[in-house]
Design a protein around this motif. Sequence first.
Motif, PDB file in Angstrom:
ATOM      1  N   SER A  35       0.829  -1.208   0.000  1.00  0.00           N
ATOM      2  CA  SER A  35       0.000   0.000   0.000  1.00  0.00           C
ATOM      3  C   SER A  35       0.861   1.254   0.000  1.00  0.00           C
ATOM      4  O   SER A  35       0.477   2.271  -0.559  1.00  0.00           O
ATOM      5  CB  SER A  35      -0.895   0.029   1.238  1.00  0.00           C
ATOM      6  N   TYR A 115      -4.095  -8.811  -5.918  1.00  0.00           N
ATOM      7  CA  TYR A 115      -5.464  -8.578  -5.472  1.00  0.00           C
ATOM      8  C   TYR A 115      -6.412  -9.445  -6.286  1.00  0.00           C
ATOM      9  O   TYR A 115      -6.323  -9.502  -7.505  1.00  0.00           O
ATOM     10  CB  TYR A 115      -5.808  -7.095  -5.608  1.00  0.00           C
ATOM     11  N   GLN A 120     -10.610  -4.652  -5.950  1.00  0.00           N
ATOM     12  CA  GLN A 120      -9.453  -4.456  -5.057  1.00  0.00           C
ATOM     13  C   GLN A 120      -8.329  -3.739  -5.806  1.00  0.00           C
ATOM     14  O   GLN A 120      -7.648  -2.882  -5.248  1.00  0.00           O
ATOM     15  CB  GLN A 120      -8.976  -5.801  -4.522  1.00  0.00           C
ATOM     16  N   ARG A 121      -8.155  -4.090  -7.065  1.00  0.00           N
ATOM     17  CA  ARG A 121      -7.115  -3.416  -7.858  1.00  0.00           C
ATOM     18  C   ARG A 121      -7.465  -1.933  -8.023  1.00  0.00           C
ATOM     19  O   ARG A 121      -6.601  -1.065  -7.960  1.00  0.00           O
ATOM     20  CB  ARG A 121      -6.973  -4.101  -9.214  1.00  0.00           C
ATOM     21  N   HIS A 124      -6.784  -0.163  -4.813  1.00  0.00           N
ATOM     22  CA  HIS A 124      -5.343   0.046  -4.638  1.00  0.00           C
ATOM     23  C   HIS A 124      -4.867   1.243  -5.465  1.00  0.00           C
ATOM     24  O   HIS A 124      -4.089   2.072  -4.982  1.00  0.00           O
ATOM     25  CB  HIS A 124      -4.586  -1.213  -5.066  1.00  0.00           C
TER      26      HIS A 124
ATOM     27  N   MET B  77      -8.544  -6.724   1.746  1.00  0.00           N
ATOM     28  CA  MET B  77      -7.212  -6.357   1.240  1.00  0.00           C
ATOM     29  C   MET B  77      -6.156  -6.375   2.345  1.00  0.00           C
ATOM     30  O   MET B  77      -5.031  -5.914   2.144  1.00  0.00           O
ATOM     31  CB  MET B  77      -7.266  -4.954   0.608  1.00  0.00           C
TER      32      MET B  77
END
Lengths: 197, 272
Positions: A35, A115, A120-121, A124, B77
Amino acid sequence: MDQTELLNRCRQGDELAWEMLVRQQQGRVCAMIYSYLGDREETLDVAQEIFVRLYRKLDQCADAARFGPWLATIVRHACLDHLRLRKARPPRQDIPAAEMTSLAASGPTPEEQWYRTSRQRLVHRALQDLSEINREVILLKDIQGLPLEQVASVLEVPLGTVKSRVSRARIELARAIIALGGGPGGDGEATVPGAAS
Amino acid sequence: MTRLPDSDDRREDLVRSILDRTSGPACSRCLEMLPRLARDDLAGLDRTLVQAHLEHCDQCRAVAVVLGWLQGELPAMATIDPGEEFTTAVLTRTARLPSRAAAAGRLTGGAGLMDRLGNWWERQLRRPLFVWQVAYVLTVILVMLTTLPGAPLHGVPEQVRTSVQTAYVGVPLTEQVMQAADRRVKNLAGLMIDSTWGRLHRELVLRRANTIRVRGGLDDHMSRLWSDFHQGRSGQAVLQFVAIGRDLKRLWRAWWHPDLPFPEQVPERRPS
């Protein structure tokens, strides 16, 4: 296995306990680092360094209940140090802009494969557009699930600052996702939360 | 042909114009409450008001939709799988570090002490300030060794400065160094005649004899370089500098390969 017992065994030099701790924490550590850094190779390198550091510093964490935020603090400092170093050094290689287009792959990059879902991608990518404090608040509070007090402790800011930031950070993230085309017309489903009730 | 706005659009425009002239748009108030709605933590009149606003505001509705699915995606995540290779790499690296075993008392006595010392040294090397601190300490030591009365190197900087300011006196430098080294080795060899020191002394004497002519030439060229430099003959000084380089090459050859023909015996190539 009880976390306190696991940490004690690790401190005593039990290799099996250490292996379990690595397996237990590696996903979380890598997710946090990714992250911050957004690069797969750098994430793996920094994660290795962090585990070596963790191995050496295990004695410093006496309270198993504090292990999570303590590890998060180590990860955060390592990532910030790495980002500082990255800023100071030149890019790893120069590729002419014309060649860049031919190098670009059509499918998801190896990073993106970490991911599982396209959402989720998208999250991110949107996280990279947030301000640093908002990104860290989302990462620690909403992704890692730390309580507000521990988030404040890791970020070394007053609790009130974190409280006021949480909602704003989520809104900023949602707007960034919409700007990337992930709103109701894009990737997201068009259901308003709580609409049914 | 333009389409006339239908009644809903007209009503919406009317509401907006009234809000613009009175309280301003309610979006910011709605956005404040949206995270609570997404967590299903909003009830009563607040919930009704927010939902009513969402029915008419596309932007806030889009944010609400995204906030809704973020509730599920963000916790998912929290971890990623770096792969088995990563675990193996970490375990391999930490297996080389014996500090845990030492701390646990597995390594005791000398081994434990060496292990702790090794770890301490490794930690010091990683510190960015370490190089500067070492440089500082060395400077302090050097200053103490050269300035304090009675220090072993007291007065040496002054001697160096004087010799630099005056001319080169032509002392055969290499011979001085050789003699000093010879004296030390001879003293040690006197204590242990048949030992390594004795053999080393004999070897030194042999090599000194083998290089005496080259060293004579080297000293001569250094003396001339100094003198040319002081008298401002830069061209000559460069030539002497080149000759010194050639002397050093010969000295190296004569010192380490005494069985090869003497450098002076190798015919030099001359320009035709």
